[in-house]
Design a protein around this motif. Structure first.
Motif, short mmCIF file in Angstrom:
data_model
loop_
_atom_site.label_atom_id
_atom_site.label_comp_id
_atom_site.label_asym_id
_atom_site.label_seq_id
_atom_site.Cartn_x
_atom_site.Cartn_y
_atom_site.Cartn_z
N TYR A 1 0.78 -1.24 0.00
CA TYR A 1 0.00 0.00 0.00
C TYR A 1 0.81 1.30 0.00
CZ TYR A 1 -3.97 -3.00 0.96
OH TYR A 1 -4.93 -3.97 0.88
N ALA A 2 2.07 1.26 0.46
CA ALA A 2 2.83 2.51 0.56
C ALA A 2 3.61 2.79 -0.72
CB ALA A 2 3.79 2.42 1.74
N GLN A 3 4.11 4.02 -0.83
CA GLN A 3 4.97 4.38 -1.96
C GLN A 3 6.24 3.53 -1.89
OE1 GLN A 3 4.39 6.67 -4.31
NE2 GLN A 3 2.68 7.83 -3.49
N GLN A 4 6.79 3.24 -3.06
CA GLN A 4 7.97 2.40 -3.11
C GLN A 4 9.16 3.00 -2.37
OE1 GLN A 4 8.74 1.52 -7.18
NE2 GLN A 4 8.67 -0.67 -6.84
N ASP A 5 9.27 4.34 -2.44
CA ASP A 5 10.44 4.99 -1.84
C ASP A 5 10.15 5.54 -0.44
OD1 ASP A 5 8.72 6.99 -2.54
OD2 ASP A 5 10.25 8.30 -3.39
N VAL A 6 9.11 5.01 0.20
CA VAL A 6 8.76 5.50 1.53
C VAL A 6 9.93 5.25 2.50
CG1 VAL A 6 7.67 3.37 2.43
CG2 VAL A 6 6.84 5.60 3.19
N VAL A 7 10.19 6.22 3.38
CA VAL A 7 11.23 6.04 4.40
C VAL A 7 10.64 5.19 5.51
CG1 VAL A 7 12.64 7.23 6.12
CG2 VAL A 7 12.32 8.26 3.86
N LEU A 8 11.36 4.13 5.85
CA LEU A 8 10.81 3.16 6.80
C LEU A 8 11.78 2.96 7.95
CD1 LEU A 8 8.57 1.05 7.33
CD2 LEU A 8 9.77 -0.50 5.79
N MET A 9 11.24 2.87 9.17
CA MET A 9 12.09 2.57 10.32
C MET A 9 11.35 1.65 11.27
SD MET A 9 14.69 4.81 12.39
CE MET A 9 13.83 6.24 12.85
N LEU A 10 12.07 0.64 11.77
CA LEU A 10 11.49 -0.32 12.71
C LEU A 10 11.84 0.10 14.14
CD1 LEU A 10 10.05 -3.11 13.10
CD2 LEU A 10 12.34 -4.14 13.02
N LEU A 11 10.84 0.17 15.01
CA LEU A 11 11.07 0.56 16.39
C LEU A 11 10.58 -0.51 17.36
CD1 LEU A 11 9.79 4.29 16.28
CD2 LEU A 11 12.12 3.46 15.89
N GLY A 12 11.45 -0.94 18.25
CA GLY A 12 11.07 -1.86 19.33
C GLY A 12 10.73 -1.01 20.54
N ASN A 13 9.44 -0.82 20.80
CA ASN A 13 9.03 0.10 21.87
C ASN A 13 8.87 -0.63 23.22
OD1 ASN A 13 8.25 2.74 22.76
ND2 ASN A 13 6.11 2.08 22.75
N LYS A 14 8.74 0.14 24.28
CA LYS A 14 8.62 -0.31 25.68
C LYS A 14 9.95 -0.88 26.18
CE LYS A 14 3.67 -1.18 25.14
NZ LYS A 14 2.48 -1.93 25.58
N ALA A 15 11.05 -0.31 25.69
CA ALA A 15 12.38 -0.78 26.08
C ALA A 15 12.66 -0.56 27.57
CB ALA A 15 13.45 -0.08 25.24
N ASP A 16 11.81 0.23 28.21
CA ASP A 16 11.96 0.45 29.66
C ASP A 16 11.53 -0.76 30.48
OD1 ASP A 16 8.86 1.01 30.62
OD2 ASP A 16 9.23 1.66 28.60
N SER A 17 10.70 -1.65 29.86
CA SER A 17 10.11 -2.77 30.62
C SER A 17 11.07 -3.96 30.68
CB SER A 17 8.80 -3.22 29.96
OG SER A 17 7.93 -2.14 29.83
N ALA A 18 12.15 -3.81 31.42
CA ALA A 18 13.20 -4.85 31.47
C ALA A 18 12.64 -6.20 31.94
CB ALA A 18 14.32 -4.39 32.38
N HIS A 19 11.78 -6.17 32.95
CA HIS A 19 11.28 -7.43 33.52
C HIS A 19 10.35 -8.18 32.59
CE1 HIS A 19 13.29 -6.91 37.23
NE2 HIS A 19 12.70 -5.76 37.49
N ASP A 20 9.60 -7.46 31.80
CA ASP A 20 8.60 -8.09 30.92
C ASP A 20 9.12 -8.34 29.52
OD1 ASP A 20 6.73 -7.96 32.97
OD2 ASP A 20 6.21 -5.88 32.48
N ARG A 21 10.35 -7.96 29.27
CA ARG A 21 10.89 -8.08 27.91
C ARG A 21 10.93 -9.54 27.45
NH1 ARG A 21 14.72 -5.58 24.28
NH2 ARG A 21 15.09 -3.75 25.54
N VAL A 22 10.43 -9.77 26.22
CA VAL A 22 10.51 -11.12 25.63
C VAL A 22 11.22 -11.09 24.28
CG1 VAL A 22 8.52 -12.13 26.83
CG2 VAL A 22 8.17 -10.90 24.67
N VAL A 23 11.44 -9.89 23.75
CA VAL A 23 12.17 -9.78 22.46
C VAL A 23 13.47 -9.03 22.74
CG1 VAL A 23 12.08 -8.99 20.07
CG2 VAL A 23 9.94 -9.59 21.24
#
Ligand SMILES: Nc1nc2c(ncn2[C@@H]2O[C@H](COP(=O)(O)OP(=O)(O)OP(=O)(O)O)[C@@H](O)[C@H]2O)c(=O)[nH]1
Ligand SMILES: [Mg+2]
Length: 253
Positions: free
Chosen positions: A162-184
């Motif tokens: 669905y997006a433009q071919q040249d769309v700028v893309l960035m992957l973000l792993g959010n909730k990095a503060d949750s050390a105890h609950d982290r599974v990734v």
């Protein structure tokens, strides 16, 4: 305001027709005088324009936040825009909303119109209509939710469709503060991003970790793309992010 102007310049198709319910959406008409549309659809005024919040800007882009419901898209936007964290009960976004923010990038005022989408499946057809108008996409998963990480591949498929071919893309792993609950693990995010050739970093809407950086990096990339002299080297988004990034771990800063 500039949304219509920008949509006109798109190479593939016109922008969405649904009326946005963003904070500034009701006001229009200001800021379009003296603007010209670049081939990439950004609004590039020949003289500064005035945003609806009363701030002048030189160039405007649309950024979209996507990812599973609950990964923290709305919180990330609120953190970036207002510097606050939406603690307490989770209120899932209905449909789509946007907020504007003007950043100063290398002496140029860059307006980001940031679209916060609903992650719930039932709103997918609404958000699909907005992809083609986006100059950049921030794709989020939640480091405490494995399913949201496993779904990244499906999100990338959707983005390619669905997006433009040249769309700028960035992957973000959010909730990095949750050390105890982290599974990734951060390394898993890095590996997946590398596999798909997408810049990556971890963020936290709660602590503010890398939030400003994520949006600034995207704004820099977009500004470079549209204003770069032919002799200028390409902006390296991941390199910039690596240099500026703070990590949630103990040992990297
Ligand atoms: N610990 C922690 N919690 C967060 C963070 N970001 C968001 N949350 C929490 O995660 C829940 C979901 O956040 P939202 O921002 O509403 O999620 P969303 O991605 O917008 O969800 P949809 O609107 O349904 O697509 C809320 O309870 C937030 O308080 C973060 O960085 N750290
Ligand atoms: Mg939301």
């Amino acid at each position: 305001m500039s949304r219509k102007k920008a949509a006109k310049g798109r190479s593939r198709t016109s922008g969405p027709t649904a009326s946005p319910k963003g904070k500034d959406s009701g006001k229009s008409g200001r800021g379009t005088a003296g603007t010209e549309c670049l081939s990439n659809g950004s609004v590039h005024p020949s003289r500064p324009s005035l945003s609806n919040s009363g701030e002048f800007y030189d160039i405007a882009f649309k950024v979209m936040l996507v990812g599973d419901s609950g990964v923290g898209k709305t919180c990330l936007l609120v953190r970036f825009k207002d510097g606050a964290f939406l603690a307490g009960s989770f209120i899932s976004t209905v449909g789509i909303d946007f907020r504007n923010k003007v950043l100063s990038i290398d002496g140029v005022k860059v307006k980001l119109q940031i679209w916060d989408t609903a992650g719930q499946e039932r709103f997918r057809s609404v958000t699909h209509a907005y992809y083609r108008d986006a100059h950049a996409l921030l794709l989020l998963y939640d480091v405490t939710n494995k399913t949201s990480f496993d779904n990244i591949q499906a999100w990338l498929t959707e983005i390619h469709e669905y997006a433009q071919q040249d769309v700028v893309l960035m992957l973000l792993g959010n909730k990095a503060d949750s050390a105890h609950d982290r599974v990734v693990k951060r390394e898993e995010g890095e590996k997946l991003a590398k596999e798909f050739g997408v810049p990556f970093m971890e963020t936290s809407a709660k602590s503010g970790l890398n939030v400003e950086l994520a949006f600034t990096a995207v704004a820099k990339e977009l500004k470079h793309r549209s204003m770069k002299e032919p002799s200028e080297p390409k902006f390296q988004l991941q390199e910039y992010v690596n240099k500026e990034m703070k990590t949630s771990g103990c040992c990297r800063s």
